[in-house]
Design an enzyme around this catalytic site. Structure first.
Site, short mmCIF file in Angstrom:
data_model
loop_
_atom_site.label_atom_id
_atom_site.label_comp_id
_atom_site.label_asym_id
_atom_site.label_seq_id
_atom_site.Cartn_x
_atom_site.Cartn_y
_atom_site.Cartn_z
N ASN A 51 0.88 -1.15 0.00
CA ASN A 51 0.00 0.00 0.00
C ASN A 51 0.93 1.21 0.00
O ASN A 51 1.71 1.39 0.93
CB ASN A 51 -0.83 -0.10 1.29
CG ASN A 51 -1.49 1.20 1.69
OD1 ASN A 51 -1.65 2.10 0.89
ND2 ASN A 51 -1.87 1.28 2.97
N LYS A 79 0.15 4.20 0.34
CA LYS A 79 -0.42 5.28 1.19
C LYS A 79 -0.44 6.59 0.40
O LYS A 79 -0.69 6.59 -0.80
CB LYS A 79 0.34 5.37 2.51
CG LYS A 79 0.39 4.03 3.23
CD LYS A 79 0.75 4.12 4.67
CE LYS A 79 0.78 2.71 5.26
NZ LYS A 79 1.05 2.69 6.70
N GLU A 129 -5.66 2.74 8.90
CA GLU A 129 -5.74 4.21 8.87
C GLU A 129 -7.13 4.69 8.47
O GLU A 129 -7.58 5.75 8.91
CB GLU A 129 -4.64 4.77 7.95
CG GLU A 129 -3.27 4.65 8.60
CD GLU A 129 -2.12 4.40 7.65
OE1 GLU A 129 -2.24 4.70 6.45
OE2 GLU A 129 -1.08 3.86 8.11
N HIS A 173 -8.48 -0.59 5.83
CA HIS A 173 -7.11 -0.42 6.34
C HIS A 173 -7.17 0.31 7.69
O HIS A 173 -8.04 1.16 7.92
CB HIS A 173 -6.26 0.39 5.34
CG HIS A 173 -4.83 0.50 5.77
ND1 HIS A 173 -4.38 1.52 6.58
CD2 HIS A 173 -3.76 -0.30 5.55
CE1 HIS A 173 -3.08 1.34 6.82
NE2 HIS A 173 -2.69 0.25 6.20
N GLY A 232 3.40 1.35 10.76
CA GLY A 232 3.95 2.69 10.59
C GLY A 232 5.20 2.97 11.40
O GLY A 232 5.76 2.08 12.06
P1 PGA Z 1 4.33 -0.48 7.45
O1 PGA Z 1 2.83 -0.28 6.91
O2 PGA Z 1 4.89 -1.71 6.81
O3 PGA Z 1 5.05 0.77 7.02
O4 PGA Z 1 4.25 -0.62 8.95
C1 PGA Z 1 1.97 -1.37 6.81
C2 PGA Z 1 0.61 -0.95 6.31
O5 PGA Z 1 0.07 0.07 6.73
O6 PGA Z 1 0.02 -1.67 5.49
#
Ligand code: PGA
Length: 257
Positions: free
Chosen positions: A9, A11, A97, A95, A173
């Site tokens: 992803n 983002k 977020e 997701h 994150g």
């Molecule tokens: P990250 O993100 O690998 O940077 O922790 C994972 C995600 O949000 O899918």
């Protein structure tokens, strides 16, 4: 032979130009990977989806979110019809977020799952418990609720179009702590048991991916676990060379030789 899934992803980090450069590089680097064994997917921002679709053939392109309605008074939303128009056949819903920054509920997530299936899309449903859920010992209950509500009304036939990403909120994150392979395996079992309760034998086709601070140091140990069918990677995937190495390492760890 068991198929492995690797996805990222992107983002809200890459514009159209950066997305296309990244995808072209990743596709070139991963061209030789046997797609019967390894499925690769990337989820760019909405604005980059059209160009992404035009520029790659062997990487599946997915949307990071979408509205549950086909059209209507939903200012700022993107409908499944609009994704269909671009040839996007994969969508991620729920997701962490979306749930925790934008307040999406399990019921909304369910509406999106059903909308995706109605449009013949593959749907990647994300689930995961918060640090508090874990502290109070209700991780399994939370995962079960997210699955039971999120997949409500999905038929056994449609189970073939579903994938699940297990991403504990506390692991995602920059401040995230990756789940240990033991813990991830335990939660993947909870998820697979729940999917079996919902779909019976048809649940066997649903891949369950782990996500949350996956990196080159933990990918091998995570993927080696029995119930982990793939890795959903954020930061460690956003440079094509790094992601390519991580994928190859993981494939080797799961399928030695
Ligand atoms: P990250 O993100 O690998 O940077 O922790 C994972 C995600 O949000 O899918």
């Amino acid at each position: 032979m068991k198929r492995l899934y690797f996805g990222s992803n992107l983002k809200m980090y890459k514009n159209v130009h950066d997305t296309v450069c990244y995808l072209k590089e990743l596709e070139a680097l991963t061209m030789d990977l046997d797609r019967e064994r390894v499925e690769l997917f990337i989820m760019p921002s909405f604005t980059a989806l059209a160009e992404a679709k035009k520029n790659v053939q062997r990487i599946q392109i997915g949307a990071q979110n979408m509205c549950w309605a086909d059209r209507g008074q939903f200012t700022g939303e993107i409908s499944p019809c609009m994704l269909e128009e671009l040839g996007v056949g994969l969508v991620m819903v729920g997701h962490s977020e979306r749930r925790h920054v934008f307040g999406e509920t399990d019921e909304e997530v369910n509406q999106k799952v059903l909308a995706g299936l109605r449009h013949g899309m593959q749907v990647l449903l994300c689930v995961g418990e918060t640090a508090d859920d874990k502290k109070y010992g209700i991780s399994a209950d939370v995962l079960r609720k997210q699955l039971l509500v999120g997949l409500h009304g999905v038929s056994g036939q449609d189970a073939r179009s579903i994938g699940v990403a297990y991403e504990p909120v506390w692991s995602i994150g920059v401040d995230g702590i990756p789940a240990s392979p033991d813990y991830a395996e335990e939660m993947h079992r909870v998820i697979k048991d729940c999917l079996k309760d919902i779909f019976g034998e048809a649940s066997g086709s649903i891949p369950v991916l782990y996500g949350g601070s996956v990196n080159s140091g933990n990918a091998r140990q995570l993927i080696a676990r029995e119930s982990i069918d793939g890795l959903f990677v954020g930061r460690a995937a956003w440079q094509a060379g790094q992601f390519n190495r991580l994928i190859r390492d993981a494939v080797e760890a799961k399928i030695p030789g």
